[in-house]
Each structure stands twice: as C-alpha cells, then as structure tokens.
Design an enzyme around this catalytic site. Structure first.
Site: not given
Length: 337
Positions: A47, A52, A78, A239
């Site tokens: 993904d 990004y 996306k 995270s």
C-alpha cells in the site's frame, strides 16, 4: 471481489509510507532492499499513496516491484491529493502530518476529491508506479484531522466526486474495490450509512491498535463486520511509540500515552511477549480486520514483523491485559476465537 478475498496470500502487508522519507532521508538502496525483504518473507500486499513524499513512495515501490509479475501481488494507492510539477516554496499545512515528509520531494501537493481529480490522480499514480493497474483505491484523509471544521465540506465533494468515480471504475473492472484511507472512524461510519454507493473496505490507520481502539469498537468495527466491509489496519504500532519510538499520531508522544505504553510493556515482559507480536495479533483478532500493514524502511524490520505474527502468545497475557483494562472489555482477543 472483496478486500479479504484478494488478500488470501496472507494478512500481513507492507505499508510504504516510510519509503516517502518519513521522518528521515532514506537512501534509495535501503528503500529497495526493504521492499525486497517484504517480498522474500512472503508479503504480497503493498500500500502506498501520492502524499507519501510527494510521489517518492510510489516511485520507489514501483521500481522495487518491477522485477515481479504484476499478477503476483496486490497493490493499493490513494486519491484526494494531486502532486504538481511545481516546487512548493512555502510552509506545507497537512494537519497532524505537517512536517512528516520534509525529506520527500519538494513538489506542491493540493487536495482534490472531485471525480476528475480522482481519475487524474490514478493516472499519475500508474505512471509513478510503472504499472498498468491498481487493485484497490483509498480516498485519503477526508477527515477532521486534516480539514478541521471543513471536513464535511470535503467529504461531500468526495461523496459526489471520488465515491462515484471509483464506483464506476469498479463496475467497469478497472479496479477491484475502493474505500476510505483515514486516521479517524467518523468518515467511515458516515460512509457505511450511505445507500447510493457502498465501499469494499476501509484502510483505518492508528484507530484499531493495542494502544487506541475504544472509539472504533463502539460502532465502526461491529458495523463493518455485519456489512462485510473489510478493514485494513494501518499503523498498528501507533506511529512507533508501541515499539520503542518517540511518536504517537505522528507527533511526539504525550506523557499519558508513554505511561500506558509502559504498563503494556510491563505485562509483556512478564510473559516474555514481544510488543510487536501483541500489537499485530490484537489488530487482526477482530472479525472485521482483513489485513494489517505495518510500515518499514529497514529490511531487518520485515523479518521482525513476520516473526511477531507467528509468535505464540500465552492466553494469560491477554487475560491480564483485559483485567488491567489495558484493552477494552469488548475487544475481541485471540483467546476468544
């Protein structure tokens, strides 16, 4: 085809956000070696997103996967942001993700949830990835986290734009499915209530983790399971703070989060359970969860993830987490199966 049906080769995928130089400037060779390690360990779901590193993650992932047959893996990216050719000179404002990709490409990034913007985004992603098709498309960050009080305005643009465009592409067989890729449950719940278009799944990042899952359990997870709308779990390590990192929700972790992590860590140490194992197996224990996609930018992390998923965790560990109220009482656990 459902998300789950497309991921039968294994529930552990690869989140490629770090390949966009998240938090640090990653050498190209290290990025490629990390994708290679994921493949060698059996990972077949990857993904990424234009956001990004302003396209850097897609470029790097595409180069690494070019050595494999396109039919042998599942790929998602996306829509919702377009990467422009012009260089961004001012400060970027991306809500809680501001500064996250400061080492990425300098291209200007703009929001666009319209139908035309969605089609353009997919076309641009195909070029950056160097592939002829994308399996799943997630509508990215259409939530309060990034748009504040205007988030419903952007959601409405997506509903009449991206939702319909992606539904048409699914009907035409261009993509296998679509959904939202978000860090909050609110837009997913709203989407589930709609009747004119139905998503195939959601990529929910950071909201169904060992550390943070109560809100998702209230309605989203059981409703998704009932409607057979699959959930791909992103950010299972919150995270990084769950596994020794300093960040939670892409920012420095606050004291109360660090305190909860220490309580979880203490229980894990008593039972000699790796935190990664607990985190991955917790996220996958819910019936709605189809896959989990931890991110990685170092090859050695991939083997750790696969070992963590296979680690046999004693039932008493899960029972103590529940007794100490470190997990919600209604959260499904591996021992409940």
């Amino acid at each position: 085809m459902s998300v789950r049906g497309s991921l039968l080769k294994g529930p552990l995928g690869f989140g490629a956000a770090p390949l966009g130089n998240m938090f640090r400037n990653i050498p190209d060779a290290e990025a490629e070696a990390t994708v290679d390690a994921a493949w060698q360990q059996g990972g077949r779901y990857f993904d990424t997103a234009p956001f990004y590193g302003a396209g850097l993650s897609e470029i790097r992932l595409g180069r690494a996967l070019a050595k494999h047959n396109r039919n042998d893996y599942v790929l998602s990216t996306k829509v919702g942001r377009l990467i422009l050719d012009e260089v961004e000179t001012g400060k970027r404002d991306f809500g809680e993700k501001s500064g996250l990709f400061e080492f990425g490409r300098p291209n200007r990034v703009v929001y666009d949830y319209s139908a035309d913007g969605t089609l353009r985004s997919i076309d641009d992603s195909l070029k950056r990835l160097g592939v002829e098709r994308i399996d799943f498309v997630w509508i990215h960050d259409v939530s309060r986290d990034f748009h504040g009080d205007q988030w419903l305005h952007f959601f409405e643009i997506a509903r009449t734009g991206a939702f319909r465009a992606l539904t048409k592409l699914r009907e035409q067989g261009v993509i296998k499915g679509w959904g939202l890729g978000v860090n909050s449950v609110e837009p997913c719940e709203l989407t589930l209530d709609m009747t004119e278009t139905q998503p195939d799944g959601f990529l929910l990042a950071g909201r169904y983790t060992l550390l943070d899952h109560e809100r998702a359990l209230q309605r989203l997870m059981p409703a998704a399971a009932a409607k057979k709308v699959d959930i791909v779990i992103g950010g299972p390590y919150s995270s990084g703070v769950l596994v020794g990192g300093a960040h939670f929700e892409y920012q420095k972790a606050p004291p109360e989060i660090l305190a909860k992590v220490e309580r979880i860590r203490a229980v894990a140490q008593r039972y000699s359970v790796p935190i990664k194992a607990a985190a991955l197996q917790f996220s996958l224990a819910h019936p709605a969860a189809a896959a989990v996609i931890p991110g990685a930018s170092r090859p050695e992390r991939i083997a750790e993830d696969h070992a963590a998923l296979a680690f046999v965790i004693p039932g008493d560990f899960w029972r103590e987490l529940r007794e100490q109220k470190l997990v919600a009482a209604q959260a499904p656990l591996p021992i409940d199966r």
